[in-house]
Write a protein that holds these residues in place. Structure first.
Motif, PDB file in Angstrom:
ATOM      1  N   SER A   1       1.669   1.252   8.262  1.00  0.00           N
ATOM      2  CA  SER A   1       1.219   0.187   7.359  1.00  0.00           C
ATOM      3  C   SER A   1       1.903   0.300   6.005  1.00  0.00           C
ATOM      4  N   ARG A   2       2.261  -0.857   5.455  1.00  0.00           N
ATOM      5  CA  ARG A   2       2.852  -0.917   4.120  1.00  0.00           C
ATOM      6  C   ARG A   2       1.847  -1.554   3.175  1.00  0.00           C
ATOM      7  N   LEU A   3       1.578  -0.881   2.077  1.00  0.00           N
ATOM      8  CA  LEU A   3       0.635  -1.361   1.079  1.00  0.00           C
ATOM      9  C   LEU A   3       1.335  -1.435  -0.266  1.00  0.00           C
ATOM     10  N   PRO A   4       0.881  -2.309  -1.152  1.00  0.00           N
ATOM     11  CA  PRO A   4       1.526  -2.418  -2.466  1.00  0.00           C
ATOM     12  C   PRO A   4       1.254  -1.192  -3.330  1.00  0.00           C
ATOM     13  N   LEU A   5       2.150  -0.980  -4.288  1.00  0.00           N
ATOM     14  CA  LEU A   5       1.979   0.128  -5.236  1.00  0.00           C
ATOM     15  C   LEU A   5       1.202  -0.310  -6.473  1.00  0.00           C
ATOM     16  N   THR A   6       0.548  -1.441  -6.386  1.00  0.00           N
ATOM     17  CA  THR A   6      -0.130  -1.996  -7.563  1.00  0.00           C
ATOM     18  C   THR A   6      -1.627  -1.720  -7.595  1.00  0.00           C
ATOM     19  N   ALA A   7      -2.186  -1.154  -6.526  1.00  0.00           N
ATOM     20  CA  ALA A   7      -3.634  -0.929  -6.496  1.00  0.00           C
ATOM     21  C   ALA A   7      -3.963   0.180  -5.512  1.00  0.00           C
ATOM     22  N   GLY A   8      -5.076   0.860  -5.778  1.00  0.00           N
ATOM     23  CA  GLY A   8      -5.537   1.933  -4.905  1.00  0.00           C
ATOM     24  C   GLY A   8      -5.172   3.296  -5.448  1.00  0.00           C
ATOM     25  N   SER A   9      -5.963   4.301  -5.074  1.00  0.00           N
ATOM     26  CA  SER A   9      -5.727   5.644  -5.608  1.00  0.00           C
ATOM     27  C   SER A   9      -4.407   6.226  -5.121  1.00  0.00           C
ATOM     28  N   GLY A  10      -4.009   5.916  -3.884  1.00  0.00           N
ATOM     29  CA  GLY A  10      -2.724   6.401  -3.385  1.00  0.00           C
ATOM     30  C   GLY A  10      -1.573   5.844  -4.198  1.00  0.00           C
ATOM     31  N   ALA A  11      -1.646   4.569  -4.545  1.00  0.00           N
ATOM     32  CA  ALA A  11      -0.612   3.953  -5.374  1.00  0.00           C
ATOM     33  C   ALA A  11      -0.590   4.597  -6.759  1.00  0.00           C
ATOM     34  N   GLN A  12      -1.755   4.858  -7.317  1.00  0.00           N
ATOM     35  CA  GLN A  12      -1.826   5.478  -8.643  1.00  0.00           C
ATOM     36  C   GLN A  12      -1.144   6.841  -8.648  1.00  0.00           C
ATOM     37  N   VAL A  13      -1.399   7.632  -7.619  1.00  0.00           N
ATOM     38  CA  VAL A  13      -0.794   8.965  -7.548  1.00  0.00           C
ATOM     39  C   VAL A  13       0.721   8.859  -7.402  1.00  0.00           C
ATOM     40  N   LEU A  14       1.189   8.002  -6.505  1.00  0.00           N
ATOM     41  CA  LEU A  14       2.631   7.874  -6.299  1.00  0.00           C
ATOM     42  C   LEU A  14       3.329   7.381  -7.556  1.00  0.00           C
ATOM     43  N   CYS A  15       2.665   6.533  -8.335  1.00  0.00           N
ATOM     44  CA  CYS A  15       3.250   6.061  -9.597  1.00  0.00           C
ATOM     45  C   CYS A  15       3.149   7.129 -10.690  1.00  0.00           C
ATOM     46  N   ALA A  16       2.032   7.847 -10.724  1.00  0.00           N
ATOM     47  CA  ALA A  16       1.819   8.841 -11.780  1.00  0.00           C
ATOM     48  C   ALA A  16       2.837   9.964 -11.720  1.00  0.00           C
ATOM     49  N   TRP A  17       3.286  10.319 -10.516  1.00  0.00           N
ATOM     50  CA  TRP A  17       4.255  11.404 -10.373  1.00  0.00           C
ATOM     51  C   TRP A  17       5.671  10.886 -10.173  1.00  0.00           C
ATOM     52  N   SER A  18       5.893   9.598 -10.469  1.00  0.00           N
ATOM     53  CA  SER A  18       7.229   9.010 -10.418  1.00  0.00           C
ATOM     54  C   SER A  18       7.771   8.858 -11.823  1.00  0.00           C
ATOM     55  N   ASP A  19       9.086   8.733 -11.940  1.00  0.00           N
ATOM     56  CA  ASP A  19       9.723   8.484 -13.226  1.00  0.00           C
ATOM     57  C   ASP A  19       9.275   7.110 -13.730  1.00  0.00           C
ATOM     58  N   PRO A  20       8.678   7.041 -14.921  1.00  0.00           N
ATOM     59  CA  PRO A  20       8.223   5.748 -15.454  1.00  0.00           C
ATOM     60  C   PRO A  20       9.325   4.693 -15.478  1.00  0.00           C
ATOM     61  N   ASP A  21      10.559   5.117 -15.693  1.00  0.00           N
ATOM     62  CA  ASP A  21      11.666   4.169 -15.735  1.00  0.00           C
ATOM     63  C   ASP A  21      11.934   3.554 -14.365  1.00  0.00           C
ATOM     64  N   GLY A  22      11.456   4.221 -13.310  1.00  0.00           N
ATOM     65  CA  GLY A  22      11.691   3.720 -11.964  1.00  0.00           C
ATOM     66  C   GLY A  22      10.568   2.855 -11.432  1.00  0.00           C
ATOM     67  N   LEU A  23       9.574   2.593 -12.274  1.00  0.00           N
ATOM     68  CA  LEU A  23       8.454   1.776 -11.821  1.00  0.00           C
ATOM     69  C   LEU A  23       8.741   0.285 -11.907  1.00  0.00           C
ATOM     70  N   GLY A  24       9.819  -0.069 -12.613  1.00  0.00           N
ATOM     71  CA  GLY A  24      10.255  -1.452 -12.663  1.00  0.00           C
ATOM     72  C   GLY A  24       9.133  -2.404 -13.050  1.00  0.00           C
ATOM     73  N   GLY A  25       9.005  -3.462 -12.260  1.00  0.00           N
ATOM     74  CA  GLY A  25       7.984  -4.464 -12.546  1.00  0.00           C
ATOM     75  C   GLY A  25       6.648  -4.174 -11.909  1.00  0.00           C
ATOM     76  N   ILE A  26       6.479  -2.983 -11.335  1.00  0.00           N
ATOM     77  CA  ILE A  26       5.220  -2.663 -10.644  1.00  0.00           C
ATOM     78  C   ILE A  26       4.043  -2.723 -11.600  1.00  0.00           C
ATOM     79  N   LEU A  27       4.208  -2.113 -12.771  1.00  0.00           N
ATOM     80  CA  LEU A  27       3.091  -2.045 -13.714  1.00  0.00           C
ATOM     81  C   LEU A  27       2.695  -3.415 -14.261  1.00  0.00           C
ATOM     82  N   ALA A  28       3.630  -4.367 -14.223  1.00  0.00           N
ATOM     83  CA  ALA A  28       3.320  -5.696 -14.755  1.00  0.00           C
ATOM     84  C   ALA A  28       2.198  -6.372 -13.980  1.00  0.00           C
TER      85      ALA A  28
END
Length: 240
Positions: A134-161
């Motif tokens: 299953s593919r889920l967006p990186l914009t919501a959910g605790s799993g998405a938060q963790v994957l974003c939190a430990w990623s380079d902020p510059d690589g998050l692109g438009g996800i945070l928008a």
């Protein structure tokens, strides 16, 4: 999207290319037949015929709304691959499930999405099922938060928008070591996640548990995060 594979290439075997286009489209999001036709540019009759055939082979299935989604056989194929982290995660996810009493998953980031690469489901009672693949967006959910939190902020692109969380939230999660979400990705569902890191501190994935809010409560992290953190360390140790 044209009538080729998800990479835009074609094998010259028409029925194979069209079937791959359908699978790639459904992997991106659940599709009603009309959505499938639009996403693949296939004629309606062709899309319907191939989708039903893929459903017979359990490569596609239907969700409660009748939309096409990836079927269980996709997960079976994925589970057969000799992926080290999936191999290491299998027994750990079963342990986490048994300790927490909830379904457990392992997610990897893929661009602006996260993919469930391994899972251990509850065998009974009300549960939240996230099929492998299953593919889920990186914009919501605790799993998405963790994957974003430990990623380079510059690589998050438009996800945070369009995300349900902010950079400040991600900084707090990284400091705390885990994340929780209450009805953030799906109404009525709560989840808790922790990062799986290599021995060098590189992010490998996010280990999660999810279940109904009525059972997990509004603050599940305090109770379940220690188990997830321990599970993440077990996966790291198993990878050697």
């Amino acid at each position: 999207m044209g009538q080729g594979s998800s990479e835009g290439t074609q094998s010259g075997i028409g029925v194979v290319d069209k079937s791959v286009a359908i699978l790639a489209s459904v992997a991106a999001a659940p599709r009603a037949l009309a959505d499938l036709v639009e996403a693949t540019s296939l004629p309606r009759a062709t899309a319907h015929r191939l989708a039903v055939a893929l459903e017979v082979h359990r490569l596609l299935a239907r969700d409660p709304e009748g939309r096409f989604v990836l079927g269980p056989r996709v997960g079976e194929f994925a589970a057969a691959l000799p992926d080290p982290i999936v191999t290491a995660a299998g027994p750990v996810l079963a342990w986490v499930r048994d300790e927490c009493g909830e379904s457990a998953q392992l997610y990897r980031r893929d661009g602006a999405e996260r993919i469930c690469v391994a899972a251990a489901e509850r065998s009974h009672g009300l549960r939240t099922t996230v099929p492998v693949g299953s593919r889920l967006p990186l914009t919501a959910g605790s799993g998405a938060q963790v994957l974003c939190a430990w990623s380079d902020p510059d690589g998050l692109g438009g996800i945070l928008a369009s995300a349900e969380f902010t950079l400040r939230t991600l900084a707090e999660i990284r400091k705390r070591g885990w994340a929780q979400s209450i009805g953030q990705r799906e109404a009525g569902v709560a989840s808790v996640s922790a990062p799986v890191l290599s021995r060098d501190g590189e992010l490998l994935g996010a280990i999660s548990v999810s279940g109904p809010i009525e059972r997990l409560g509004r603050t599940p992290g305090q109770r379940l995060a220690p188990v997830l953190i321990a599970g993440a360390r077990r996966i790291t140790a198993a990878l050697g």
